[in-house]
Write a protein that holds these residues in place. Structure first.
Motif, PDB file in Angstrom:
ATOM      1  N   MET A   1       0.840  -1.303  -0.154  1.00 53.38           N
ATOM      2  CA  MET A   1       0.063   0.112   0.056  1.00 53.38           C
ATOM      3  C   MET A   1       0.774   1.223   0.032  1.00 53.38           C
ATOM      4  O   MET A   1       0.698   2.114  -0.518  1.00 53.38           O
ATOM      5  CB  MET A   1      -1.002   0.110   1.165  1.00 53.38           C
ATOM      6  CG  MET A   1      -1.981   1.137   1.423  1.00 53.38           C
ATOM      7  SD  MET A   1      -1.135   2.790   1.857  1.00 53.38           S
ATOM      8  CE  MET A   1      -1.139   2.302   3.633  1.00 53.38           C
ATOM      9  N   ASP A   2       1.941   1.288   0.752  1.00 52.68           N
ATOM     10  CA  ASP A   2       2.704   2.439   0.920  1.00 52.68           C
ATOM     11  C   ASP A   2       3.632   2.715  -0.577  1.00 52.68           C
ATOM     12  O   ASP A   2       3.882   3.788  -0.833  1.00 52.68           O
ATOM     13  CB  ASP A   2       3.765   2.335   2.120  1.00 52.68           C
ATOM     14  CG  ASP A   2       4.504   3.467   2.234  1.00 52.68           C
ATOM     15  OD1 ASP A   2       3.923   4.577   2.889  1.00 52.68           O
ATOM     16  OD2 ASP A   2       5.750   3.566   1.938  1.00 52.68           O
ATOM     17  N   GLN A   3       4.077   1.485  -1.039  1.00 51.60           N
ATOM     18  CA  GLN A   3       4.550   1.615  -2.272  1.00 51.60           C
ATOM     19  C   GLN A   3       3.509   2.422  -3.484  1.00 51.60           C
ATOM     20  O   GLN A   3       3.739   3.182  -4.157  1.00 51.60           O
ATOM     21  CB  GLN A   3       5.155   0.364  -2.881  1.00 51.60           C
ATOM     22  CG  GLN A   3       5.730   0.385  -4.229  1.00 51.60           C
ATOM     23  CD  GLN A   3       6.086  -0.906  -4.883  1.00 51.60           C
ATOM     24  OE1 GLN A   3       5.130  -1.591  -5.178  1.00 51.60           O
ATOM     25  NE2 GLN A   3       7.276  -1.220  -5.149  1.00 51.60           N
ATOM     26  N   GLN A   4       2.370   1.619  -3.588  1.00 48.87           N
ATOM     27  CA  GLN A   4       1.284   2.276  -4.377  1.00 48.87           C
ATOM     28  C   GLN A   4       1.183   3.724  -4.013  1.00 48.87           C
ATOM     29  O   GLN A   4       1.012   4.644  -4.765  1.00 48.87           O
ATOM     30  CB  GLN A   4       0.004   1.663  -4.187  1.00 48.87           C
ATOM     31  CG  GLN A   4      -0.023   0.274  -4.436  1.00 48.87           C
ATOM     32  CD  GLN A   4       0.009   0.085  -6.096  1.00 48.87           C
ATOM     33  OE1 GLN A   4      -0.453   0.922  -6.685  1.00 48.87           O
ATOM     34  NE2 GLN A   4       0.375  -1.168  -6.444  1.00 48.87           N
ATOM     35  N   TRP A   5       1.077   4.070  -2.779  1.00 47.17           N
ATOM     36  CA  TRP A   5       1.016   5.530  -2.117  1.00 47.17           C
ATOM     37  C   TRP A   5       2.055   6.299  -2.869  1.00 47.17           C
ATOM     38  O   TRP A   5       1.750   7.597  -3.362  1.00 47.17           O
ATOM     39  CB  TRP A   5       0.918   5.494  -0.765  1.00 47.17           C
ATOM     40  CG  TRP A   5       0.828   6.884  -0.042  1.00 47.17           C
ATOM     41  CD1 TRP A   5       1.899   7.748   0.230  1.00 47.17           C
ATOM     42  CD2 TRP A   5      -0.377   7.532   0.337  1.00 47.17           C
ATOM     43  NE1 TRP A   5       1.332   8.944   0.829  1.00 47.17           N
ATOM     44  CE2 TRP A   5      -0.072   8.944   0.859  1.00 47.17           C
ATOM     45  CE3 TRP A   5      -1.764   7.200   0.405  1.00 47.17           C
ATOM     46  CZ2 TRP A   5      -1.057   9.624   1.463  1.00 47.17           C
ATOM     47  CZ3 TRP A   5      -2.495   7.977   0.967  1.00 47.17           C
ATOM     48  CH2 TRP A   5      -2.267   9.238   1.556  1.00 47.17           C
ATOM     49  N   LEU A   6       3.249   6.050  -2.663  1.00 49.89           N
ATOM     50  CA  LEU A   6       4.370   6.898  -3.452  1.00 49.89           C
ATOM     51  C   LEU A   6       4.342   6.761  -4.715  1.00 49.89           C
ATOM     52  O   LEU A   6       4.300   7.937  -5.511  1.00 49.89           O
ATOM     53  CB  LEU A   6       5.889   6.153  -2.795  1.00 49.89           C
ATOM     54  CG  LEU A   6       6.163   6.254  -1.488  1.00 49.89           C
ATOM     55  CD1 LEU A   6       7.197   5.409  -1.059  1.00 49.89           C
ATOM     56  CD2 LEU A   6       6.249   7.654  -0.978  1.00 49.89           C
ATOM     57  N   GLU A   7       3.965   5.680  -5.382  1.00 48.64           N
ATOM     58  CA  GLU A   7       3.836   5.737  -7.033  1.00 48.64           C
ATOM     59  C   GLU A   7       2.737   6.633  -7.556  1.00 48.64           C
ATOM     60  O   GLU A   7       3.124   7.552  -8.374  1.00 48.64           O
ATOM     61  CB  GLU A   7       3.793   4.144  -7.491  1.00 48.64           C
ATOM     62  CG  GLU A   7       4.969   3.392  -7.399  1.00 48.64           C
ATOM     63  CD  GLU A   7       5.024   2.042  -7.932  1.00 48.64           C
ATOM     64  OE1 GLU A   7       3.779   1.580  -8.222  1.00 48.64           O
ATOM     65  OE2 GLU A   7       5.919   1.212  -7.757  1.00 48.64           O
ATOM     66  N   MET A   8       1.738   6.730  -6.721  1.00 48.87           N
ATOM     67  CA  MET A   8       0.670   7.739  -7.160  1.00 48.87           C
ATOM     68  C   MET A   8       0.816   8.950  -6.656  1.00 48.87           C
ATOM     69  O   MET A   8      -0.017   9.849  -7.170  1.00 48.87           O
ATOM     70  CB  MET A   8      -0.699   6.908  -6.707  1.00 48.87           C
ATOM     71  CG  MET A   8      -1.028   5.482  -7.273  1.00 48.87           C
ATOM     72  SD  MET A   8      -2.371   4.638  -6.487  1.00 48.87           S
ATOM     73  CE  MET A   8      -3.740   5.573  -7.173  1.00 48.87           C
ATOM     74  N   ARG A   9       1.796   9.168  -5.983  1.00 44.53           N
ATOM     75  CA  ARG A   9       2.015  10.709  -5.422  1.00 44.53           C
ATOM     76  C   ARG A   9       0.846  11.063  -4.397  1.00 44.53           C
ATOM     77  O   ARG A   9       0.521  12.099  -4.844  1.00 44.53           O
ATOM     78  CB  ARG A   9       2.483  11.634  -6.469  1.00 44.53           C
ATOM     79  CG  ARG A   9       3.868  11.037  -7.040  1.00 44.53           C
ATOM     80  CD  ARG A   9       4.266  12.123  -8.155  1.00 44.53           C
ATOM     81  NE  ARG A   9       4.622  13.339  -7.559  1.00 44.53           N
ATOM     82  CZ  ARG A   9       5.866  13.551  -7.012  1.00 44.53           C
ATOM     83  NH1 ARG A   9       6.734  12.700  -7.157  1.00 44.53           N
ATOM     84  NH2 ARG A   9       6.187  14.823  -6.648  1.00 44.53           N
ATOM     85  N   ALA A  10       0.337  10.403  -3.717  1.00 52.04           N
ATOM     86  CA  ALA A  10      -0.822  10.318  -3.352  1.00 52.04           C
ATOM     87  C   ALA A  10      -1.074  11.210  -2.027  1.00 52.04           C
ATOM     88  O   ALA A  10       0.062  11.124  -1.284  1.00 52.04           O
ATOM     89  CB  ALA A  10      -1.710   8.887  -2.892  1.00 52.04           C
ATOM     90  N   SER A  11      -2.038  11.959  -1.825  1.00 51.07           N
ATOM     91  CA  SER A  11      -2.163  12.572  -0.264  1.00 51.07           C
ATOM     92  C   SER A  11      -3.284  11.932   0.345  1.00 51.07           C
ATOM     93  O   SER A  11      -4.072  11.121  -0.407  1.00 51.07           O
ATOM     94  CB  SER A  11      -2.593  14.281  -0.704  1.00 51.07           C
ATOM     95  OG  SER A  11      -2.742  14.765   0.676  1.00 51.07           O
ATOM     96  N   TYR A  12      -3.891  12.116   1.590  1.00 46.58           N
ATOM     97  CA  TYR A  12      -4.987  11.327   2.288  1.00 46.58           C
ATOM     98  C   TYR A  12      -6.094  11.414   1.593  1.00 46.58           C
ATOM     99  O   TYR A  12      -7.182  10.466   1.949  1.00 46.58           O
ATOM    100  CB  TYR A  12      -4.783  11.804   3.803  1.00 46.58           C
ATOM    101  CG  TYR A  12      -5.202  12.970   4.174  1.00 46.58           C
ATOM    102  CD1 TYR A  12      -4.334  14.211   4.530  1.00 46.58           C
ATOM    103  CD2 TYR A  12      -6.670  13.445   4.302  1.00 46.58           C
ATOM    104  CE1 TYR A  12      -4.825  15.363   4.891  1.00 46.58           C
ATOM    105  CE2 TYR A  12      -7.012  14.538   4.936  1.00 46.58           C
ATOM    106  CZ  TYR A  12      -6.211  15.612   5.063  1.00 46.58           C
ATOM    107  OH  TYR A  12      -6.686  16.749   5.375  1.00 46.58           O
ATOM    108  N   MET A  13      -6.379  12.546   0.645  1.00 45.73           N
ATOM    109  CA  MET A  13      -7.544  12.643   0.195  1.00 45.73           C
ATOM    110  C   MET A  13      -7.779  11.230  -1.007  1.00 45.73           C
ATOM    111  O   MET A  13      -8.967  10.870  -1.466  1.00 45.73           O
ATOM    112  CB  MET A  13      -7.935  13.921  -0.698  1.00 45.73           C
ATOM    113  CG  MET A  13      -8.068  15.042   0.097  1.00 45.73           C
ATOM    114  SD  MET A  13      -8.279  16.556  -0.703  1.00 45.73           S
ATOM    115  CE  MET A  13      -9.863  16.171  -1.452  1.00 45.73           C
TER     116      MET A  13
END
Length: 271
Positions: free
Chosen positions: A223-235
């Motif tokens: 999940m954290d890897q996906q978060w970084l790859e997607m340049r995500a914020s908590y929204m």
């Protein structure tokens, strides 16, 4: 909110109703995955359990036959799922103390109810209010992660890898969501698995009684890897969780996967 904060006092709770021994095959139990969310502010920002939609009674799916060993392992795991967190139970209190010491070695926790818990990403000073989302097993998952993969656990807790967003996901609350998501994805509250992914997981569970806890660690890191790859914020938390689930399902169904350690995402973990 700092990168491990809980959202400035706003509340988010995802509640999985415990079965308490009800017939897992009954229609009333098929709707056991329900969400009771806190303030609209949290929901609007995307931090909610993305895989916890109640099933329709008419949702008939095929089931897969199990070996006696698989049935026994599934029953043991389901018994764990049915245990609600209870802050009056000494074993539960001890596990919560252990989680703090594993997360912050050498740092004293003043009380089991303390604002210090917000440092781990709980929403308030009493983590038990957040554990309602996944039950006692969600605490066991976090503790297993901290003890068996301390490097990865600390990296995620302190957000030490990658180019992080200004508004990060709260670590502990995300962990409860991952427990919840895995229960739904693997269809663990059914008498027999009704998906190929669920049936495949039970093969791994029969070989390793800690398979659910291990898969939790893999999922958190993925999940954290996906978060970084997607340049995500908590929204974007829901979107990231959906992408994580898709990737995990894909990996579980690869033909050359003989055990969870063969999953490509297992290589993300470090001890």
């Amino acid at each position: 909110m700092d990168d491990r904060g809980g959202g400035g006092g706003e509340s988010f709770v995802a509640v999985r109703r415990m079965s308490h021994g009800l017939d897992r095959g009954s229609a009333c139990h098929s709707t056991s995955a329900e969400v009771v969310a806190g303030s609209a502010a949290w929901l609007g920002r995307g931090l909610s359990c993305v895989c916890a939609h109640g099933r329709r009674d008419s949702d008939a799916r095929p089931s897969f036959d199990l070996t006696p060993a698989q049935e026994e392992c599934l029953e043991k795991l389901q018994n764990r799922l049915d245990v609600a967190y209870d802050n009056s139970v000494p074993e539960h209190q001890e596990a919560l103390w252990a989680l703090w010491h594993a997360a912050f070695p050498g740092k004293e926790l003043l009380s089991l109810i303390s604002d210090q818990w917000k440092e781990m990403g709980w929403q308030g000073k009493d983590p038990s209010t957040d554990f309602r989302g996944g039950g006692f097993i969600s605490l066991e998952n976090l503790l297993y992660f901290a003890r068996n993969f301390p490097k990865s656990f600390q990296d995620l807790l302190y957000k030490q890898e990658g180019d992080r967003a200004l508004w990060e996901y709260p670590f502990a609350v995300a962990g409860v969501n991952i427990t919840f998501m895995l229960i739904q994805m693997l269809d663990l509250e059914a008498v027999k698995p009704r998906t190929i992914v669920g049936a495949t997981f039970l093969k791994f569970l029969a070989e390793n009684e800690s398979a659910f806890d291990l898969l939790y660690c893999i999922t958190f890191k993925l999940m954290d890897q996906q978060w970084l790859e997607m340049r995500a914020s908590y929204m974007d938390f829901n979107t990231v969780m959906k992408a994580t689930r898709r990737q995990l399902e894909s990996e579980l169904l690869q033909e050359d996967i003989k055990c969870l350690e063969d999953l490509p995402s297992y290589s993300l973990l470090t001890r």
